[in-house]
Scaffold this active site. Structure first.
Site, PDB file in Angstrom:
ATOM      1  CG  ASP A 198     106.071  81.882 113.583  1.00 23.13           C
ATOM      2  OD1 ASP A 198     105.406  82.677 112.887  1.00 23.13           O
ATOM      3  OD2 ASP A 198     107.301  81.758 113.474  1.00 23.13           O
ATOM      4  CB  SER A 245      93.822  96.532 104.840  1.00 23.60           C
ATOM      5  OG  SER A 245      94.541  97.745 104.816  1.00 23.60           O
ATOM      6  N   GLY A 276     100.121  88.383 112.167  1.00 28.15           N
ATOM      7  CA  GLY A 276      99.540  87.186 112.770  1.00 28.15           C
ATOM      8  C   GLY A 276      99.543  87.201 114.288  1.00 28.15           C
ATOM      9  CD  GLU A 326      99.025 100.022 100.266  1.00 27.55           C
ATOM     10  OE1 GLU A 326     100.135  99.476 100.113  1.00 27.55           O
ATOM     11  OE2 GLU A 326      98.122  99.560 101.002  1.00 27.55           O
ATOM     12  N   GLY A 360     101.521  81.475 111.812  1.00 26.13           N
ATOM     13  CA  GLY A 360     102.220  82.649 111.318  1.00 26.13           C
ATOM     14  C   GLY A 360     102.029  83.803 112.279  1.00 26.13           C
ATOM     15  CE  LYS A 368      94.979  94.141 102.144  1.00 28.38           C
ATOM     16  NZ  LYS A 368      96.347  93.912 101.690  1.00 28.38           N
TER      17      LYS A 368
END
Length: 325
Positions: free
Chosen positions: A30, A121, A12, A196, A7, A189
Site C-alpha cells: 500500500d 460485497s 483490502g 442497494e 490496497g 456487482k
C-alpha cells in the site's frame, strides 16, 4: 495458496487477514507504510513497492488489486503488467466499470497475462462475516484460484437452503459465484449496487414518513410521536421488510435517533449511474433505481431526515463518511 494484495484500506487489509486466518499467505503493498505494517503484524509479508511485491510471490503469481475504481486502479494494473510474466494473474476486486474490465482483459491477454474481475460485497464487516463475490474471467483460472475465493466467502452460515436448487453450482450457496467472462462479475456487482440504492431509498423515505407524523402541519388528533428506533427494531423480527440494511438502520437509530451527526448529503460511488446507463442500453425501465439515484443528487441541496438515514446506512455498511455540504 499465496496471493499478493495491493490496497490495504477498509476492505483490502481485511481481505488479507481473512485469507491468512484460513491458512493462506499474503504479500501486501500500500502507498501507506503504516497500512503495510498493520497487515504485516497479522502475518503478511510487507512489500516496499509493486516490484518488491512481485519478487516475493511464487510463479505463476496472482495479485488482488483492492483500490477505488478509476485512475488509481488503471495505473496499478498497468504497473503490474509491466513487471509480470506470461501466466501471471491480475484480480481486480474493486468496483471497476465492467466495460473497462473487458478492455483490460483483451490488452493483458496479448501479453499472456490473465485477468479476473471480482465484484466484492461485504464492506467493513467482511473480515468476520465473509465477502459475497461475483466473479468474471476464464472459468479454468477461476477454478484454480477457488481456494482463495472459498476462504473469503461467508459460507452457508445460518441462511436456509433454497429447496428448489437441484444439480446447480454449489458455490452460490457458499456466497460466491462464477458469472461469466471478463466483466461479468463487475456487471453483476454493479446491478447489485443499483438495487442497494433502491432498497436504501425505500427505507429512508418510509422512516421519513414515520418521523414526520408528529408534524405541526397535521391536525392535532392525527399526530403521532413515533419511536423510529423501536420501529426499526421490531421490523427486524419476523417482518417481510427485515434485512441486513434494516439491521444497520436499527443500529444507527439506537445510537442517535435524530442522526444529528449526519448532514444528509448523500454521495454516490458510480455504480448506480452505470446501472441506469446499462438499463438504457438494454431498453429496460428502472424507475425505482433511477429515482433513488436522483434522490441522492437532490440531497446535496438541503436535507431531510430520510437523507440523513441514507448517510447513516452508508456509514454502517461501508464506513463511508459523507462530504459535508
Amino acid at each position: 495458496m499465496q496471493l499478493g494484495v495491493i490496497g490495504l484500506g477498509r476492505m483490502g487489509g481485511n481481505i488479507s487477514v481473512r485469507l491468512m486466518r484460513a491458512g493462506h499467505s499474503c504479500v501486501v503493498y500500500d502507498h501507506s507504510s503504516d497500512a503495510v505494517k498493520r497487515v504485516a503484524s497479522e502475518g503478511a509479508v510487507g512489500a516496499a513497492d509493486i516490484a518488491d511485491l512481485l519478487r516475493g510471490l511464487e510463479k505463476p503469481r496472482a495479485v488482488w488489486v483492492m483500490l477505488p475504481a478509476g485512475e488509481i486502479t488503471e495505473a496499478t494494473v498497468s504497473a503490474l503488467a509491466e513487471h509480470m510474466e506470461p501466466g501471471d494473474t491480475i484480480i481486480d476486486g474493486g468496483n471497476t466499470f465492467y466495460k473497462d474490465d473487458i478492455r483490460r482483459a483483451k490488452t493483458l491477454r496479448e501479453k499472456g497475462l490473465n485477468y479476473i474481475d471480482v465484484g466484492t460485497s461485504g464492506g467493513v464487516w467482511g473480515l468476520d462475516r465473509g465477502y459475497c463475490m461475483m466473479i468474471g474471467g476464464p472459468a479454468e483460472l477461476v477454478d484454480r484460484l477457488d481456494p482463495i475465493f472459498s476462504a473469503l466467502a461467508p459460507g452457508m452460515g445460518d441462511v436456509e437452503r433454497t429447496k428448489e436448487r437441484h444439480n446447480r453450482d454449489k458455490r452460490p450457496e457458499q456466497g460466491y459465484m462464477y458469472c461469466g467472462p471478463a466483466g461479468a462479475g463487475h456487471f453483476v456487482k454493479m446491478v447489485h449496487n443499483g438495487i442497494e440504492y433502491g432498497l436504501m431509498q425505500a427505507y429512508a423515505e418510509g422512516f421519513d414518513v414515520l418521523k414526520n407524523k408528529s408534524s405541526a402541519d397535521l391536525p392535532e388528533d392525527q399526530r403521532f410521536s413515533l419511536d423510529v428506533a423501536d420501529i426499526a427494531e421490531v421490523w427486524r423480527r419476523g417482518s417481510v421488510v427485515s434485512s441486513w440494511l434494516l439491521d444497520l438502520t436499527a443500529s444507527a437509530l439506537a445510537e442517535n435517533e435524530t442522526l444529528s451527526e449526519f448532514t444528509g448529503h448523500v454521495s454516490d460511488s458510480g455504480e448506480g449511474r452505470w446501472t441506469i446507463e446499462a438499463a438504457i442500453e438494454e431498453a429496460v425501465p428502472v424507475p425505482v433505481l433511477s429515482s433513488s439515484l436522483y434522490a441522492r443528487f437532490r440531497s446535496r441541496s438541503g436535507n431531510t431526515f430520510g437523507e440523513k438515514l441514507l448517510s447513516a446506512m452508508r456509514n454502517k455498511f461501508g464506513g463511508h463518511v459523507e462530504t459535508r455540504g
